[in-house]
Design an enzyme around this catalytic site. Structure first.
Site, PDB file in Angstrom:
ATOM      1  N   SER A   1       2.908   9.084  -1.220  1.00 32.96           N
ATOM      2  CA  SER A   1       1.464   8.892  -0.857  1.00 32.96           C
ATOM      3  C   SER A   1       0.841  10.110  -0.490  1.00 32.96           C
ATOM      4  CB  SER A   1       1.285   8.166   0.391  1.00 32.96           C
ATOM      5  OG  SER A   1       0.144   7.872   0.773  1.00 32.96           O
ATOM      6  N   HIS A   2       0.532  10.572   0.740  1.00 28.31           N
ATOM      7  CA  HIS A   2      -0.263  11.748   0.971  1.00 28.31           C
ATOM      8  C   HIS A   2       0.680  13.037   1.457  1.00 28.31           C
ATOM      9  CE1 HIS A   2       0.726   9.171   4.351  1.00 28.31           C
ATOM     10  NE2 HIS A   2       0.512   9.974   5.065  1.00 28.31           N
TER      11      HIS A   2
ATOM     12  N   ASP B   1      -4.103   5.491  -3.186  1.00 32.69           N
ATOM     13  CA  ASP B   1      -4.888   4.111  -2.249  1.00 32.69           C
ATOM     14  C   ASP B   1      -5.617   4.354  -1.123  1.00 32.69           C
ATOM     15  OD1 ASP B   1      -2.686   5.348  -0.789  1.00 32.69           O
ATOM     16  OD2 ASP B   1      -1.547   3.459  -0.616  1.00 32.69           O
ATOM     17  N   ARG B   2      -5.681   5.565  -0.733  1.00 34.34           N
ATOM     18  CA  ARG B   2      -6.715   6.000   0.444  1.00 34.34           C
ATOM     19  C   ARG B   2      -7.945   6.442  -0.201  1.00 34.34           C
ATOM     20  NH1 ARG B   2      -3.155   8.905   5.182  1.00 34.34           N
ATOM     21  NH2 ARG B   2      -1.543   6.965   5.233  1.00 34.34           N
TER      22      ARG B   2
ATOM     23  N   LYS C   1      -4.219  -1.251  -0.704  1.00 38.79           N
ATOM     24  CA  LYS C   1      -5.479  -0.456  -0.392  1.00 38.79           C
ATOM     25  C   LYS C   1      -5.988   0.306  -1.787  1.00 38.79           C
ATOM     26  CE  LYS C   1      -3.010   2.843   2.241  1.00 38.79           C
ATOM     27  NZ  LYS C   1      -2.595   2.794   3.517  1.00 38.79           N
TER      28      LYS C   1
ATOM     29  N   ASP D   1      -1.271   8.985  -4.126  1.00 32.63           N
ATOM     30  CA  ASP D   1      -1.104   8.035  -5.044  1.00 32.63           C
ATOM     31  C   ASP D   1      -2.445   7.054  -5.473  1.00 32.63           C
ATOM     32  OD1 ASP D   1      -0.719   7.151  -2.233  1.00 32.63           O
ATOM     33  OD2 ASP D   1       0.263   5.488  -2.883  1.00 32.63           O
TER      34      ASP D   1
ATOM     35  N   ASP E   1      -6.146  10.026  -1.979  1.00 31.54           N
ATOM     36  CA  ASP E   1      -4.896  10.824  -1.749  1.00 31.54           C
ATOM     37  C   ASP E   1      -3.843  10.701  -2.899  1.00 31.54           C
ATOM     38  OD1 ASP E   1      -4.262   8.073  -1.853  1.00 31.54           O
ATOM     39  OD2 ASP E   1      -2.611   8.273  -0.364  1.00 31.54           O
TER      40      ASP E   1
HETATM   41  C1  G1P Z   1       0.211   5.884   7.810  1.00 35.02           C
HETATM   42  C2  G1P Z   1      -0.893   5.068   8.312  1.00 35.02           C
HETATM   43  C3  G1P Z   1      -0.655   3.676   7.937  1.00 35.02           C
HETATM   44  C4  G1P Z   1      -0.582   3.479   6.381  1.00 35.02           C
HETATM   45  C5  G1P Z   1       0.517   4.176   6.065  1.00 35.02           C
HETATM   46  C6  G1P Z   1       0.640   4.267   4.522  1.00 35.02           C
HETATM   47  O1  G1P Z   1       1.718   5.145   8.486  1.00 35.02           O
HETATM   48  O2  G1P Z   1      -0.897   5.356   9.943  1.00 35.02           O
HETATM   49  O3  G1P Z   1      -1.940   3.078   8.497  1.00 35.02           O
HETATM   50  O4  G1P Z   1      -0.539   2.306   6.270  1.00 35.02           O
HETATM   51  O5  G1P Z   1       0.616   5.643   6.396  1.00 35.02           O
HETATM   52  O6  G1P Z   1      -0.218   4.903   3.913  1.00 35.02           O
HETATM   53  P1  G1P Z   1       2.597   5.641   9.389  1.00 35.02           P
HETATM   54  O7  G1P Z   1       2.715   7.132   9.400  1.00 35.02           O
HETATM   55  O8  G1P Z   1       1.318   5.758  10.853  1.00 35.02           O
HETATM   56  O9  G1P Z   1       3.497   4.828   9.943  1.00 35.02           O
HETATM   57 ZN    ZN Z   2      -1.270   6.731  -0.288  1.00 31.60          ZN
END
Ligand code: G1P
Ligand code: ZN
Length: 540
Positions: free
Chosen positions: A111-112, A278-279, A373, A276, A274
Site C-alpha cells: 500500500s502506502h 485504494d486510498r 476501498k 496501490d 496511494d
Molecule cells: C492502516 C489504516 C487502516 C487501513 C490499513 C490498510 O492500518 O489505519 O485504516 O485499513 O492501513 O490500508 P493500521 O496501520 O492502522 O493497522
Molecule cells: Zn493502499
C-alpha cells in the site's frame, strides 16, 4: 513440477491488510513461496479455477508474479488473469474477481509503505467476493505457514508480462490483460462522465497526484477521457521505488500537491491516491477534506450520482473514524455500523446488502461496487457531486458543516517506537478503563472508556482488542490503537475528535481545537514519558 522442501518462517501473520515485510525479508529464499503455498493449501477452491494476479509495481512485483504463476500452475489453478506489466490496482483486482467469477486474487502491495530494494513488500489474498480474505482464512493461512514443509512449483520460462496476450504454462491458461479497461468501464457506468467533463470544459482547474504509484495509468486513461490535460496529472509514471517517496496521500508525503492547493492561485480541485490505488484524498482551494468528512459528504450527496440515485441503504465506518457519517445516516434514516479498522470487516455488511457506503479515517472510502476501498472512485464521486451541485469543494464542505455540525478530527502517529514501549502505553490505559468514567479533566468529563470489541452482525463472529476508546460527555473522544501494517517497531495511533454543532465555531484551527483532548490523552496514558517522545511523528 517440483516439490521443494522448506521450513517455516516466524511471523508470517497477515496484519490489517495482508502480509507486509521489508523487501529484504521477502526476498529470502522460500519466504514468498511458503506464504503462497499456504494460500493454495488453505483455499482449495483455487484448484481448477480462475485467479486474478497483479500488484502496485513496486520493487520485486514482477519477480514475485513469475514465482506465483509457476506455483499456481503446479497447484492446479486453471486460469490466471494478470495485469499488463504485472500492474493492477487493489480496487481493479476486486472488480476483476467479481466480474469474471474468480475464486480469488493475489495482490502484491504494501500500500502506502515505501518501496524499492530497501522498502517494503506485501502480499494479500482476496476471496471470491473480491474482498480481503476474512480473519478465519488469514488465520488458517498463518497457521499453515507455521508447519509448512514443502511447496510445489513448476519449472518454466518466465512469461512476457508486457504484451496483451493469451498463453499457457503447462496446463494453466494465462491471460495478460489491460490493467485499466474493466475498471474504467465500471467507473463509466457509475458516474456521469459528460457532466464531469463539462466541469473541465467550463474551466475548473484540477491536479491529481499519482505519487509515482499504481494509479498513474488509470488516471491518464480516465481523466484523459474526461478532458483533463496531462499537465494536471503529476507523478503519473509508476516507479518501483515511488521516486523515493512514501506513496501515502497525506499532508506530509503528498507535499507537492498540498503546496499547489494552498498556493495563491492554486487549482480548484486537488486529489491523490496511494501506492496501490485504494486510498484517496480530496482538496479544495486551501482546504484539505478530512477523510472522515469526505465519507459523510459522499453519503449525504450520493443520490446526485447516477450509480447511487436509488439512495443509500446504510453506512459503515471503522471505529476510529469520526462520527460525521453517523450523523448523515441518522438524517437519512438508514442504519450505520462501527467496525474495527481494516477493510475486511466491511465485506459481510456489503455482501449482505446492509450498507452501500463505507470508509475509514485513513483516506479510504468505497461502496458496494467492489469489496475494497477505491481511490479513484472516491475522487470521481466528488467530481460528480461538484458537477451536480455546481458548487466548489470548499462551498460543499462549509454547507455540510452548517447542516450537520463539524467533527474536528485528527490522527497523531507515534512511529517506529519500541514494541515494549508502545505496549506499555496500551496496557497502562487498559488497566485504567474501569476507573475512568466520571473523572473530570478541565472542561471535559469522561463518560465511557472501553476496549472495542466487534460482533459481526452477519456471521456473529467476534473480534476483540480492536482499540481503546475514551469518550467524554461533550461528545468528544480519543482512541488509541497499535498499527497492524507497519514493518519497523510499533506505530501507536492516537485519534482525536471534537464535535461542534452547526451554529457553533466551524472555522477553528484544527490542531488548536483538538489540543485539549490531546493533552488529556497524554496525561492519562503518560504518553511522553512512556514513549520517550515529545510529540507525534506524523499528524494527519
Ligand atoms: C492502516 C489504516 C487502516 C487501513 C490499513 C490498510 O492500518 O489505519 O485504516 O485499513 O492501513 O490500508 P493500521 O496501520 O492502522 O493497522
Ligand atoms: Zn493502499
Amino acid at each position: 513440477m517440483t516439490v521443494i522442501k522448506t521450513t517455516p518462517f516466524e511471523g508470517q501473520k497477515p496484519g490489517t491488510s495482508g502480509l507486509r515485510k521489508t523487501v529484504k525479508t521477502f526476498t529470502q529464499p522460500n519466504y514468498l513461496e511458503n506464504f503462497v503455498q499456504a494460500i493454495f493449501d488453505c483455499v482449495p477452491e483455487l484448484r481448477g479455477s480462475l485467479l486474478v494476479l497483479g500488484g502496485d509495481g513496486r520493487f520485486y512485483n514482477d519477480k514475485a508474479i513469475h514465482i506465483i504463476l509457476r506455483m499456481a500452475a503446479a497447484n492446479g489453478v486453471a486460469r490466471v488473469l494478470v495485469g499488463q506489466n504485472g500492474i493492477l490496482s487493489t480496487p481493479a483486482v476486486s472488480a476483476l474477481i467479481r466480474k469474471y467469477d474468480a475464486a480469488g486474487g493475489i495482490i502484491l502491495s504494501a500500500s502506502h509503505n515505501p518501496g524499492g530494494p530497501n522498502g517494503d513488500f506485501g502480499i494479500k489474498f482476496n476471496s471470491a467476493n473480491g474482498g480481503p480474505a476474512p480473519e478465519s482464512v488469514t488465520n488458517a493461512i498463518y497457521a499453515r505457514t507455521q508447519i509448512i514443509d514443502n511447496y510445489e512449483i513448476l519449472s518454466a520460462q518466465d512469461v512476457d508480462l508486457s504484451a496483451l496476450a493469451k498463453t499457457k504454462m503447462s496446463e494453466m491458461d494465462i491471460e495478460i490483460i489491460d490493467s485499466v479497461r474493466d475498471y474504467q468501464e465500471m467507473m463509466e457506468m457509475l458516474f456521469d462522465f459528460s457532466a464531469i467533463s463539462n466541469l473541465f470544459k467550463s474551466g475548473m482547474t484540477f491536479c491529481f497526484d499519482a505519487m509515482h504509484a499504481v494509479t498513474g495509468p488509470y488516471a491518464k486513461s480516465i481523466f484523459g477521457k474526461l478532458g483533463v490535460p496531462d499537465t494536471s496529472l503529476i507523478n503519473a509514471v509508476p516507479l518501483a521505488d515511488f521516486g523515493g517517496g512514501h506513496p501515502d496521500p497525506n499532508p506530509v508525503y503528498a507535499k507537492a500537491l498540498f503546496e499547489k492547493m494552498f498556493s495563491e492561485d492554486g487549482p480548484d480541485f486537488g486529489a491523490a491516491s496511494d501506492g496501490d490505488g485504494d486510498r484517496n484524498i480530496v482538496l479544495g482551494r486551501k482546504l484539505y477534506v478530512s477523510p472522515s468528512d469526505s465519507l459523510a459528504i459522499i453519503a449525504a450527496n450520493a443520490h446526485l450520482v447516477p450509480g447511487y440515485n436509488a439512495g443509500v441503504k446504510g453506512i459503515a465506518r471503522s471505529m476510529p473514524t469520526s462520527r460525521a457519517a453517523d450523523l448523515v445516516a441518522e438524517k437519512l434514516g438508514v442504519p450505520y455500523f462501527e467496525t474495527p479498522t481494516g477493510w475486511k470487516f466491511f465485506g459481510n455488511l456489503l455482501d449482505d446488502g446492509q450498507i452501500t457506503l463505507c470508509g475509514e479515517e485513513s483516506a479510504g472510502a468505497s461502496s458496494d461496487h467492489i469489496r475494497e476501498k477505491d481511490g479513484l472512485w472516491a475522487i470521481l464521486m466528488w467530481l460528480n457531486i461538484v458537477a451536480a451541485r455546481r458548487q466548489s469543494v470548499v462551498d460543499i464542505v462549509n454547507a455540510h458543516w452548517k447542516e450537520y455540525g463539524r467533527n474536528y478530527y485528527s490522527r497523531h502517529d507515534y512511529e517506529e517506537i519500541e514494541n515494549t514501549k508502545a505496549e506499555s502505553v496500551m496496557q497502562g490505559l487498559r488497566d485504567q478503563l474501569d476507573d475512568l468514567p466520571g473523572k473530570v479533566f478541565g472542561a471535559e468529563t469522561i463518560s465511557e472508556a472501553t476496549s472495542f470489541t466487534y460482533k459481526d452482525p452477519v456471521d456473529g463472529s467476534t473480534s476483540e482488542n480492536q482499540g481503546l476508546m475514551v469518550k467524554f460527555e461533550s461528545g468528544s473522544r480519543f482512541v488509541f490503537r497499535l498499527s497492524g501494517t507497519g514493518t519497523v517497531g510499533a506505530t501507536l495511533r492516537l485519534y482525536l475528535e471534537k464535535y461542534e454543532p452547526g451554529d457553533g465555531k466551524l472555522d477553528g484551527d484544527l490542531q488548536e481545537t483538538l489540543a485539549p483532548i490531546a493533552k488529556i490523552a497524554a496525561e492519562i496514558t503518560k504518553l511522553n514519558a512512556l514513549t520517550g517522545r515529545v510529540g507525534p511523528t506524523t499528524i494527519s
